[in-house]
Design a protein around this motif. Structure first.
Motif, PDB file in Angstrom:
ATOM      1  N   MET A 150       0.817  -1.211   0.000  1.00 21.18           N
ATOM      2  CA  MET A 150       0.000   0.000   0.000  1.00 21.18           C
ATOM      3  C   MET A 150       0.855   1.266   0.000  1.00 21.18           C
ATOM      4  O   MET A 150       0.504   2.268  -0.631  1.00 21.18           O
ATOM      5  N   TRP A 151       1.978   1.251   0.705  1.00 22.89           N
ATOM      6  CA  TRP A 151       2.886   2.407   0.709  1.00 22.89           C
ATOM      7  C   TRP A 151       3.462   2.636  -0.679  1.00 22.89           C
ATOM      8  O   TRP A 151       3.550   3.777  -1.155  1.00 22.89           O
ATOM      9  N   ASP A 152       3.832   1.553  -1.359  1.00 30.27           N
ATOM     10  CA  ASP A 152       4.375   1.678  -2.706  1.00 30.27           C
ATOM     11  C   ASP A 152       3.293   2.177  -3.663  1.00 30.27           C
ATOM     12  O   ASP A 152       3.555   2.997  -4.547  1.00 30.27           O
ATOM     13  N   MET A 153       2.073   1.703  -3.488  1.00 31.50           N
ATOM     14  CA  MET A 153       0.970   2.170  -4.330  1.00 31.50           C
ATOM     15  C   MET A 153       0.709   3.651  -4.096  1.00 31.50           C
ATOM     16  O   MET A 153       0.522   4.419  -5.044  1.00 31.50           O
ATOM     17  N   ARG A 154       0.697   4.049  -2.846  1.00 27.52           N
ATOM     18  CA  ARG A 154       0.379   5.437  -2.485  1.00 27.52           C
ATOM     19  C   ARG A 154       1.333   6.423  -3.155  1.00 27.52           C
ATOM     20  O   ARG A 154       0.916   7.462  -3.655  1.00 27.52           O
ATOM     21  N   ARG A 155       2.617   6.095  -3.206  1.00 23.40           N
ATOM     22  CA  ARG A 155       3.568   7.060  -3.758  1.00 23.40           C
ATOM     23  C   ARG A 155       3.743   6.915  -5.267  1.00 23.40           C
ATOM     24  O   ARG A 155       4.457   7.712  -5.878  1.00 23.40           O
ATOM     25  N   SER A 156       3.113   5.923  -5.869  1.00 29.84           N
ATOM     26  CA  SER A 156       3.262   5.713  -7.307  1.00 29.84           C
ATOM     27  C   SER A 156       1.975   5.967  -8.079  1.00 29.84           C
ATOM     28  O   SER A 156       1.942   5.816  -9.296  1.00 29.84           O
ATOM     29  N   ILE A 157       0.933   6.350  -7.373  1.00 26.78           N
ATOM     30  CA  ILE A 157      -0.370   6.592  -8.008  1.00 26.78           C
ATOM     31  C   ILE A 157      -0.298   7.820  -8.917  1.00 26.78           C
ATOM     32  O   ILE A 157       0.441   8.767  -8.647  1.00 26.78           O
ATOM     33  N   ASN A 158      -1.067   7.782  -9.982  1.00 22.54           N
ATOM     34  CA  ASN A 158      -1.169   8.930 -10.885  1.00 22.54           C
ATOM     35  C   ASN A 158      -2.229   9.888 -10.337  1.00 22.54           C
ATOM     36  O   ASN A 158      -3.431   9.638 -10.489  1.00 22.54           O
ATOM     37  N   PRO A 159      -1.840  10.985  -9.686  1.00 24.00           N
ATOM     38  CA  PRO A 159      -2.827  11.866  -9.053  1.00 24.00           C
ATOM     39  C   PRO A 159      -3.673  12.657 -10.049  1.00 24.00           C
ATOM     40  O   PRO A 159      -4.708  13.212  -9.682  1.00 24.00           O
ATOM     41  N   ASP A 160      -3.253  12.702 -11.310  1.00 24.64           N
ATOM     42  CA  ASP A 160      -3.975  13.500 -12.297  1.00 24.64           C
ATOM     43  C   ASP A 160      -5.336  12.898 -12.665  1.00 24.64           C
ATOM     44  O   ASP A 160      -6.214  13.614 -13.130  1.00 24.64           O
ATOM     45  N   VAL A 161      -5.492  11.587 -12.471  1.00 25.77           N
ATOM     46  CA  VAL A 161      -6.723  10.929 -12.919  1.00 25.77           C
ATOM     47  C   VAL A 161      -7.949  11.477 -12.198  1.00 25.77           C
ATOM     48  O   VAL A 161      -8.991  11.727 -12.808  1.00 25.77           O
ATOM     49  N   PHE A 162      -7.847  11.702 -10.882  1.00 26.43           N
ATOM     50  CA  PHE A 162      -8.986  12.195 -10.102  1.00 26.43           C
ATOM     51  C   PHE A 162      -8.713  13.583  -9.526  1.00 26.43           C
ATOM     52  O   PHE A 162      -9.183  13.918  -8.443  1.00 26.43           O
ATOM     53  N   ARG A 163      -7.968  14.400 -10.245  1.00 24.67           N
ATOM     54  CA  ARG A 163      -7.496  15.675  -9.698  1.00 24.67           C
ATOM     55  C   ARG A 163      -8.634  16.596  -9.258  1.00 24.67           C
ATOM     56  O   ARG A 163      -8.518  17.301  -8.259  1.00 24.67           O
ATOM     57  N   ASN A 164      -9.717  16.612  -9.987  1.00 18.86           N
ATOM     58  CA  ASN A 164     -10.776  17.596  -9.736  1.00 18.86           C
ATOM     59  C   ASN A 164     -11.775  17.182  -8.668  1.00 18.86           C
ATOM     60  O   ASN A 164     -12.764  17.878  -8.449  1.00 18.86           O
ATOM     61  N   ARG A 165     -11.557  16.071  -8.009  1.00 14.66           N
ATOM     62  CA  ARG A 165     -12.500  15.659  -6.985  1.00 14.66           C
ATOM     63  C   ARG A 165     -11.804  14.794  -5.944  1.00 14.66           C
ATOM     64  O   ARG A 165     -10.738  14.231  -6.207  1.00 14.66           O
ATOM     65  N   GLN A 166     -12.407  14.723  -4.777  1.00 16.85           N
ATOM     66  CA  GLN A 166     -11.895  13.819  -3.748  1.00 16.85           C
ATOM     67  C   GLN A 166     -12.433  12.419  -4.018  1.00 16.85           C
ATOM     68  O   GLN A 166     -13.619  12.240  -4.282  1.00 16.85           O
ATOM     69  N   VAL A 167     -11.535  11.442  -3.973  1.00 12.83           N
ATOM     70  CA  VAL A 167     -11.920  10.055  -4.188  1.00 12.83           C
ATOM     71  C   VAL A 167     -11.327   9.217  -3.065  1.00 12.83           C
ATOM     72  O   VAL A 167     -10.141   9.340  -2.740  1.00 12.83           O
ATOM     73  N   VAL A 168     -12.164   8.381  -2.469  1.00 14.62           N
ATOM     74  CA  VAL A 168     -11.721   7.494  -1.389  1.00 14.62           C
ATOM     75  C   VAL A 168     -11.885   6.054  -1.862  1.00 14.62           C
ATOM     76  O   VAL A 168     -12.985   5.634  -2.247  1.00 14.62           O
ATOM     77  N   VAL A 169     -10.782   5.309  -1.854  1.00 16.31           N
ATOM     78  CA  VAL A 169     -10.793   3.908  -2.274  1.00 16.31           C
ATOM     79  C   VAL A 169     -10.388   3.060  -1.073  1.00 16.31           C
ATOM     80  O   VAL A 169      -9.302   3.245  -0.510  1.00 16.31           O
ATOM     81  N   GLU A 170     -11.259   2.147  -0.690  1.00 16.92           N
ATOM     82  CA  GLU A 170     -10.970   1.242   0.419  1.00 16.92           C
ATOM     83  C   GLU A 170     -10.481  -0.097  -0.142  1.00 16.92           C
ATOM     84  O   GLU A 170     -11.078  -0.644  -1.073  1.00 16.92           O
ATOM     85  N   PHE A 171      -9.397  -0.607   0.415  1.00 18.66           N
ATOM     86  CA  PHE A 171      -8.847  -1.902   0.016  1.00 18.66           C
ATOM     87  C   PHE A 171      -9.067  -2.900   1.142  1.00 18.66           C
ATOM     88  O   PHE A 171      -8.728  -2.624   2.298  1.00 18.66           O
ATOM     89  N   GLU A 172      -9.602  -4.049   0.784  1.00 16.52           N
ATOM     90  CA  GLU A 172      -9.841  -5.100   1.767  1.00 16.52           C
ATOM     91  C   GLU A 172      -9.030  -6.340   1.376  1.00 16.52           C
ATOM     92  O   GLU A 172      -9.180  -6.860   0.267  1.00 16.52           O
ATOM     93  N   TYR A 173      -8.171  -6.782   2.305  1.00 10.64           N
ATOM     94  CA  TYR A 173      -7.363  -7.983   2.112  1.00 10.64           C
ATOM     95  C   TYR A 173      -7.735  -8.987   3.203  1.00 10.64           C
ATOM     96  O   TYR A 173      -7.133  -8.995   4.279  1.00 10.64           O
ATOM     97  N   PRO A 174      -8.722  -9.847   2.960  1.00 12.41           N
ATOM     98  CA  PRO A 174      -9.168 -10.762   4.010  1.00 12.41           C
ATOM     99  C   PRO A 174      -8.090 -11.709   4.514  1.00 12.41           C
ATOM    100  O   PRO A 174      -8.159 -12.181   5.658  1.00 12.41           O
TER     101      PRO A 174
END
Length: 237
Positions: A114-138
């Motif tokens: 998740m740390w690697d994903m967080r710093r490698s995400i393309n922030p431009d895709v959802f730039r104009n709005r707040q987006v919350v994505v929940e990840f579940e790893y059972p």
């Protein structure tokens, strides 16, 4: 540390860089970590003592430089350290092609993923709005099963506890399946079609998720054709 007893530049550089953890510390600095706590998040199994030791060694060698900001030590690559980027990238690409993990339990870590994903995400895709994505790893260890990535105004926050915002998407996956996506063994869309990963929520945002998450930068380099190397012999005919 015992040296090789050789003046060869390769011997000298490997004496410095090939101690346990050293190149991974450099990898984290290249990826943008500057604080001790950030380095620990990218290297969750290193002890604070060992991390301090490696940072001091790199500083003495002139690979990094240290300053203080707001009462915290800040670590940055020097010119010598920045020259290591293509070496680290080439090693990562080579590892993707020739030395892949078999993704056994010992190599899976939800926090590192998740740390690697967080710093490698393309922030431009959802730039104009707040987006919350929940990840579940059972199948992740208790305390590391639920994560939230919050995108807002071009910044990405990673939360291990519910940040209290309305969730736009829920991504439900085994830790192994998401790791396979992240290291380019399959695409997110392929994993969704096969049922290994489920995405629940806003359909429009779900369609753009592949472009937002992208993939591990070093793994992406490994999917490109390897540069052709031609060795020129110095032997005389």
């Amino acid at each position: 540390m015992l040296g090789y007893g050789q003046f060869c530049p390769l011997a000298q550089s490997t004496q410095l860089l090939c101690e346990r953890w050293t190149l991974l510390v450099v990898r984290e600095l290249i990826a943008g970590s500057t604080r001790f706590s950030e380095l620990q998040r990218g290297l969750p199994l290193i002890s604070p003592t060992m991390l301090s030791r490696r940072l001091k060694t790199l500083e003495r060698a002139g690979v990094i430089q240290t300053s203080v900001a707001q009462g915290h030590s800040v670590y940055e690559l020097s010119e010598a350290g920045r020259e290591l980027r293509p070496i680290v990238e080439l090693l990562g690409a080579w590892g993707h092609r020739w030395a892949r993990s078999d993704l056994s339990e010992g190599d899976l870590d939800a926090g590192l993923l998740m740390w690697d994903m967080r710093r490698s995400i393309n922030p431009d895709v959802f730039r104009n709005r707040q987006v919350v994505v929940e990840f579940e790893y059972p199948d992740a260890p208790k305390g590391a099963r639920d994560w939230w990535l919050v995108a807002r105004e071009g910044d990405i926050d990673l939360c291990l506890h519910d940040p209290g915002y309305e969730v736009d998407l829920v991504v439900r996956s085994s830790l192994r399946a998401m790791t396979r996506v992240w290291i380019c063994e399959q695409t997110l869309n392929e994993a969704i079609r096969s049922g290994e990963i489920r995405v629940l929520g806003n359909p429009e945002l779900a369609r753009r998720l592949q472009d937002w998450l992208t993939a591990s930068p070093l793994s992406k380099l490994g999917t490109r054709p390897a540069p052709e190397v031609v060795w020129k012999s110095t032997d005389q005919a």
